[in-house]
Design a protein around this motif. Structure first.
Motif, PDB file in Angstrom:
ATOM      1  N   MET A   1       0.828  -1.205   0.000  1.00  0.00           N
ATOM      2  CA  MET A   1       0.000   0.000   0.000  1.00  0.00           C
ATOM      3  C   MET A   1       0.858   1.249   0.000  1.00  0.00           C
ATOM      4  SD  MET A   1      -2.982   1.290  -0.136  1.00  0.00           S
ATOM      5  CE  MET A   1      -4.023  -0.116   0.229  1.00  0.00           C
ATOM      6  N   LYS A   2       1.969   1.219   0.763  1.00  0.00           N
ATOM      7  CA  LYS A   2       2.844   2.381   0.818  1.00  0.00           C
ATOM      8  C   LYS A   2       3.479   2.633  -0.543  1.00  0.00           C
ATOM      9  CE  LYS A   2       5.035   3.060   4.554  1.00  0.00           C
ATOM     10  NZ  LYS A   2       5.984   2.966   5.685  1.00  0.00           N
ATOM     11  N   LEU A   3       3.902   1.559  -1.229  1.00  0.00           N
ATOM     12  CA  LEU A   3       4.475   1.717  -2.555  1.00  0.00           C
ATOM     13  C   LEU A   3       3.450   2.276  -3.515  1.00  0.00           C
ATOM     14  CD1 LEU A   3       6.564  -1.570  -2.906  1.00  0.00           C
ATOM     15  CD2 LEU A   3       7.427   0.757  -2.611  1.00  0.00           C
ATOM     16  N   ARG A   4       2.217   1.856  -3.350  1.00  0.00           N
ATOM     17  CA  ARG A   4       1.150   2.338  -4.220  1.00  0.00           C
ATOM     18  C   ARG A   4       0.955   3.835  -4.046  1.00  0.00           C
ATOM     19  NH1 ARG A   4      -3.366   0.133  -6.667  1.00  0.00           N
ATOM     20  NH2 ARG A   4      -5.154   1.510  -6.871  1.00  0.00           N
ATOM     21  N   LYS A   5       0.989   4.306  -2.786  1.00  0.00           N
ATOM     22  CA  LYS A   5       0.824   5.728  -2.527  1.00  0.00           C
ATOM     23  C   LYS A   5       1.984   6.521  -3.102  1.00  0.00           C
ATOM     24  CE  LYS A   5      -2.054   5.379   1.632  1.00  0.00           C
ATOM     25  NZ  LYS A   5      -2.132   5.666   3.077  1.00  0.00           N
ATOM     26  N   MET A   6       3.191   5.986  -2.976  1.00  0.00           N
ATOM     27  CA  MET A   6       4.353   6.673  -3.528  1.00  0.00           C
ATOM     28  C   MET A   6       4.247   6.766  -5.036  1.00  0.00           C
ATOM     29  SD  MET A   6       7.422   5.096  -1.211  1.00  0.00           S
ATOM     30  CE  MET A   6       8.660   5.918  -2.207  1.00  0.00           C
ATOM     31  N   SER A   7       3.771   5.712  -5.668  1.00  0.00           N
ATOM     32  CA  SER A   7       3.619   5.723  -7.109  1.00  0.00           C
ATOM     33  C   SER A   7       2.594   6.761  -7.534  1.00  0.00           C
ATOM     34  CB  SER A   7       3.201   4.334  -7.601  1.00  0.00           C
ATOM     35  OG  SER A   7       3.028   4.327  -8.988  1.00  0.00           O
ATOM     36  N   SER A  77      -8.411  -1.161 -21.064  1.00  0.00           N
ATOM     37  CA  SER A  77      -8.351  -2.119 -19.954  1.00  0.00           C
ATOM     38  C   SER A  77      -9.163  -1.624 -18.763  1.00  0.00           C
ATOM     39  CB  SER A  77      -6.894  -2.346 -19.534  1.00  0.00           C
ATOM     40  OG  SER A  77      -6.152  -2.950 -20.572  1.00  0.00           O
ATOM     41  N   VAL A  78      -9.110  -0.318 -18.528  1.00  0.00           N
ATOM     42  CA  VAL A  78      -9.898   0.266 -17.437  1.00  0.00           C
ATOM     43  C   VAL A  78     -11.386   0.084 -17.711  1.00  0.00           C
ATOM     44  CG1 VAL A  78     -10.542   2.448 -16.327  1.00  0.00           C
ATOM     45  CG2 VAL A  78      -8.125   1.906 -16.716  1.00  0.00           C
ATOM     46  N   ASP A 151     -14.744   8.958  -9.331  1.00  0.00           N
ATOM     47  CA  ASP A 151     -13.392   9.301  -9.781  1.00  0.00           C
ATOM     48  C   ASP A 151     -12.350   8.452  -9.061  1.00  0.00           C
ATOM     49  OD1 ASP A 151     -14.395  11.148 -11.492  1.00  0.00           O
ATOM     50  OD2 ASP A 151     -13.576  12.913 -10.492  1.00  0.00           O
ATOM     51  N   ALA A 152     -12.555   8.253  -7.765  1.00  0.00           N
ATOM     52  CA  ALA A 152     -11.612   7.442  -6.988  1.00  0.00           C
ATOM     53  C   ALA A 152     -11.582   6.010  -7.507  1.00  0.00           C
ATOM     54  CB  ALA A 152     -11.996   7.466  -5.509  1.00  0.00           C
ATOM     55  N   LEU A 153     -12.744   5.497  -7.892  1.00  0.00           N
ATOM     56  CA  LEU A 153     -12.813   4.145  -8.436  1.00  0.00           C
ATOM     57  C   LEU A 153     -12.068   4.059  -9.767  1.00  0.00           C
ATOM     58  CD1 LEU A 153     -13.905   1.257  -8.438  1.00  0.00           C
ATOM     59  CD2 LEU A 153     -16.024   2.134  -9.463  1.00  0.00           C
ATOM     60  N   ILE A 154     -12.268   5.058 -10.622  1.00  0.00           N
ATOM     61  CA  ILE A 154     -11.576   5.082 -11.914  1.00  0.00           C
ATOM     62  C   ILE A 154     -10.072   5.214 -11.707  1.00  0.00           C
ATOM     63  CG2 ILE A 154     -11.272   6.389 -14.053  1.00  0.00           C
ATOM     64  CD1 ILE A 154     -14.240   7.140 -13.886  1.00  0.00           C
ATOM     65  N   ASP A 155      -9.690   6.087 -10.780  1.00  0.00           N
ATOM     66  CA  ASP A 155      -8.267   6.296 -10.490  1.00  0.00           C
ATOM     67  C   ASP A 155      -7.618   5.000 -10.015  1.00  0.00           C
ATOM     68  OD1 ASP A 155      -6.077   8.528  -9.844  1.00  0.00           O
ATOM     69  OD2 ASP A 155      -6.103   7.101  -8.187  1.00  0.00           O
ATOM     70  N   ASP A 156      -8.256   4.322  -9.091  1.00  0.00           N
ATOM     71  CA  ASP A 156      -7.718   3.052  -8.592  1.00  0.00           C
ATOM     72  C   ASP A 156      -7.611   2.020  -9.718  1.00  0.00           C
ATOM     73  OD1 ASP A 156      -7.463   3.995  -6.037  1.00  0.00           O
ATOM     74  OD2 ASP A 156      -9.359   3.162  -5.315  1.00  0.00           O
ATOM     75  N   THR A 157      -8.586   2.038 -10.606  1.00  0.00           N
ATOM     76  CA  THR A 157      -8.575   1.079 -11.711  1.00  0.00           C
ATOM     77  C   THR A 157      -7.442   1.382 -12.684  1.00  0.00           C
ATOM     78  OG1 THR A 157     -10.990   0.933 -11.499  1.00  0.00           O
ATOM     79  CG2 THR A 157     -10.009  -0.053 -13.453  1.00  0.00           C
TER      80      THR A 157
END
Length: 245
Positions: A1-7, A77-78, A151-157
């Motif tokens: 999760m931390k790597l994901r936030k950094m990305s 893909s999204v 938007d958060a769902l699209i962003d995560d996808t």
């Protein structure tokens, strides 16, 4: 999760810098037809300079094709991701429609043909308009509001479908493009006779190469790179040095 936030944070920084630089770039009106590049190559130096511009342009078009093809694949893909098949609200469907429009724009652009070398302004604006689509892609990501659940769902996808890796790849390829362009310019200049190296065109090429090389950020390097193309497609004349003889 931390790597994901950094990305995600790295992407946000890149998006901000990218859009800022793009906002600062302005394209002047095309030069009069009397100022267009003459396609004839009367001297070995003229031919070598034309070949230099062609080589750099070809490398840039290869990069643009990668940016558009890969970004289109990610958007598709999204759209195909199971997470986006569940919500059925009208608002969410409109957001998905914006993604579909981007796919259509990329497909349409890729079907257009590159104008011939004799049509210098048209050739440049073809390249420039093609580069704007990736800007649209980045802008589409930047407009996603983390506080909006759709938007958060699209962003995560997007993140789940390789957005971070794609942005990193684009940055690497852009950095490599500029580095190779600088090398090609230096090789061209070294191959000129001594008297040609003192001409205004040689100094101009050297100046653009220095700007690209010294820029610290990739976005700044690319801004200088695009201005280099704009100058030599729209402003410079292939016979400029002859006027100094």
């Amino acid at each position: 999760m931390k790597l994901r936030k950094m990305s995600r944070q790295s992407i946000n920084i890149y998006i901000g810098a990218f859009l800022l630089v793009c906002g600062l770039i302005t394209i002047n009106a095309a030069a009069d037809s009397s100022e267009e590049l003459n396609n004839s190559a009367d001297t070995p130096q003229d031919l070598a300079r034309a070949q230099l511009l062609d080589a750099i342009t070809e490398d840039y078009l290869t990069l643009l094709d990668f940016e558009l093809s890969k970004s289109r694949d990610i958007v598709q893909s999204v759209l195909d991701d199971d997470k986006l098949l569940v919500p059925h609200s009208e608002i969410f469907q409109k957001k998905k429609m914006q993604l579909k429009i981007y796919i259509d724009l990329v497909t349409e652009k890729q079907q257009k043909k590159l104008p011939p070398r004799t049509q210098k302004p048209a050739r440049f604006f073809y390249i420039f308009s093609k580069s704007l689509l990736y800007k649209d892609f980045i802008g589409m990501i930047a407009r996603l509001e983390p506080t909006d659940r759709y938007d958060a769902l699209i962003d995560d996808t997007f993140m789940d479908n390789g957005l971070g890796e794609f942005v990193d790849a684009v940055m690497e390829k852009r950095n490599a493009l500029v580095a190779k362009s600088v090398r090609l310019i230096h090789e061209y200049l070294k191959g000129l006779p001594a008297e040609q190296q003192r001409k205004a065109m040689a100094y101009k090429l050297s100046d653009w190469a220095l700007k690209m090389k010294q820029a610290e950020e990739v976005t700044e390097k690319m801004a200088n790179f695009r201005e280099f193309l704009r100058y030599f497609y729209l402003e410079a004349t292939i016979t400029a040095d002859k006027a100094e003889l």
